[in-house]
Design a protein around this motif. Sequence first.
Motif, PDB file in Angstrom:
ATOM      1  N   GLN A 115       0.997  -1.133  -0.060  1.00 49.48           N
ATOM      2  CA  GLN A 115      -0.126   0.000   0.106  1.00 49.48           C
ATOM      3  C   GLN A 115       0.751   1.220  -0.075  1.00 49.48           C
ATOM      4  O   GLN A 115       0.520   2.138  -0.796  1.00 49.48           O
ATOM      5  N   LYS A 116       1.782   1.125   0.803  1.00 54.35           N
ATOM      6  CA  LYS A 116       2.816   2.434   0.903  1.00 54.35           C
ATOM      7  C   LYS A 116       3.378   2.567  -0.574  1.00 54.35           C
ATOM      8  O   LYS A 116       3.714   3.663  -0.938  1.00 54.35           O
ATOM      9  N   GLN A 117       3.883   1.489  -1.213  1.00 49.34           N
ATOM     10  CA  GLN A 117       4.585   1.685  -2.485  1.00 49.34           C
ATOM     11  C   GLN A 117       3.537   2.269  -3.416  1.00 49.34           C
ATOM     12  O   GLN A 117       3.992   2.888  -4.332  1.00 49.34           O
ATOM     13  N   GLN A 118       2.284   1.858  -3.494  1.00 53.40           N
ATOM     14  CA  GLN A 118       1.511   2.504  -4.270  1.00 53.40           C
ATOM     15  C   GLN A 118       1.251   3.865  -4.130  1.00 53.40           C
ATOM     16  O   GLN A 118       1.011   4.667  -4.743  1.00 53.40           O
ATOM     17  N   GLU A 119       1.278   4.307  -2.864  1.00 57.04           N
ATOM     18  CA  GLU A 119       1.213   5.650  -2.584  1.00 57.04           C
ATOM     19  C   GLU A 119       2.203   6.350  -2.947  1.00 57.04           C
ATOM     20  O   GLU A 119       2.149   7.490  -3.443  1.00 57.04           O
ATOM     21  N   TRP A 120       3.617   5.698  -3.037  1.00 54.73           N
ATOM     22  CA  TRP A 120       4.812   6.516  -3.297  1.00 54.73           C
ATOM     23  C   TRP A 120       4.746   6.695  -4.887  1.00 54.73           C
ATOM     24  O   TRP A 120       5.117   7.501  -5.468  1.00 54.73           O
ATOM     25  N   GLU A 121       4.214   5.630  -5.710  1.00 55.24           N
ATOM     26  CA  GLU A 121       4.177   5.568  -7.019  1.00 55.24           C
ATOM     27  C   GLU A 121       3.250   6.696  -7.577  1.00 55.24           C
ATOM     28  O   GLU A 121       3.444   7.495  -8.700  1.00 55.24           O
ATOM     29  N   ARG A 122       2.176   7.001  -6.855  1.00 54.36           N
ATOM     30  CA  ARG A 122       1.212   8.123  -7.202  1.00 54.36           C
ATOM     31  C   ARG A 122       1.977   9.431  -6.732  1.00 54.36           C
ATOM     32  O   ARG A 122       1.649  10.205  -7.837  1.00 54.36           O
ATOM     33  N   GLU A 123       2.327   9.499  -5.973  1.00 56.09           N
ATOM     34  CA  GLU A 123       3.259  10.615  -5.457  1.00 56.09           C
ATOM     35  C   GLU A 123       4.266  11.075  -6.512  1.00 56.09           C
ATOM     36  O   GLU A 123       4.650  12.067  -7.083  1.00 56.09           O
ATOM     37  N   SER A 197       3.681   2.290 -12.709  1.00 54.48           N
ATOM     38  CA  SER A 197       2.526   2.325 -11.796  1.00 54.48           C
ATOM     39  C   SER A 197       1.419   1.240 -12.130  1.00 54.48           C
ATOM     40  O   SER A 197       0.917   0.512 -11.374  1.00 54.48           O
ATOM     41  N   TYR A 201      -0.027  -1.864  -9.658  1.00 54.88           N
ATOM     42  CA  TYR A 201      -1.336  -2.176  -9.489  1.00 54.88           C
ATOM     43  C   TYR A 201      -1.723  -3.192  -9.869  1.00 54.88           C
ATOM     44  O   TYR A 201      -2.710  -4.185  -9.141  1.00 54.88           O
TER      45      TYR A 201
END
Length: 204
Positions: A115-123, A197, A201
């Motif tokens: 989940q943190k990696q997904q957030e990092w990719e979005r940012e 990304s 996902y």
Amino acid sequence: MATILEPANDETEEERLQRERRKGESVIERNLRNENIDVYMPSFWTITQHQRTNKMREKRFPLLVGYVFVNIHQRDFEKVRGVEGVMCFMRPSPDRGPIAFRDTDIGSLMFADFQKQQEWEREREERLIEAHSYRRNALNKRLGLVFPKGRRKNIPLRAMAEAAINDLAPASRQQVLAILAELQAMDKEMEACRESSMSLYSAA
């Protein structure tokens, strides 16, 4: 230290997705995976500044420095111990075996990590879009100075430059080619970021 995996010339789509999933992996992770040993290292990504070049770069750091979790099948401890980079197993005391963790506990850690990696990719994509927008405006402004103002209203500058490149003076041609090359490089960088990304996902 994490390493960047360079793509091969004959890389397949499956190999590309695998490389993206292993982006930033450490030496010990790679050594264990190469021996078909399941390994998990909790980690986080951050932006650091290079000491010599002052360039900003993304880097992955371990959350528990010096430790990884391994899934040992059939109690094959010697196979894991023989992998380069493995020093020892964590034990509660010298006379007891390695500490064992429940699959559910490791699964919870891995899910939170994902989940943190997904957030990092979005940012990361948002930062890239913002930086590219600023740079594109500057490049388009430089590109617009090469052409007469009356011709710039109805035709996109980039399309105009690509169509008229051969009619420009040598000095202007080199300047426009350099600008177009940088714009093209930004397009590829953004495409690679979005593909990264998407592959992240799709692994969920």
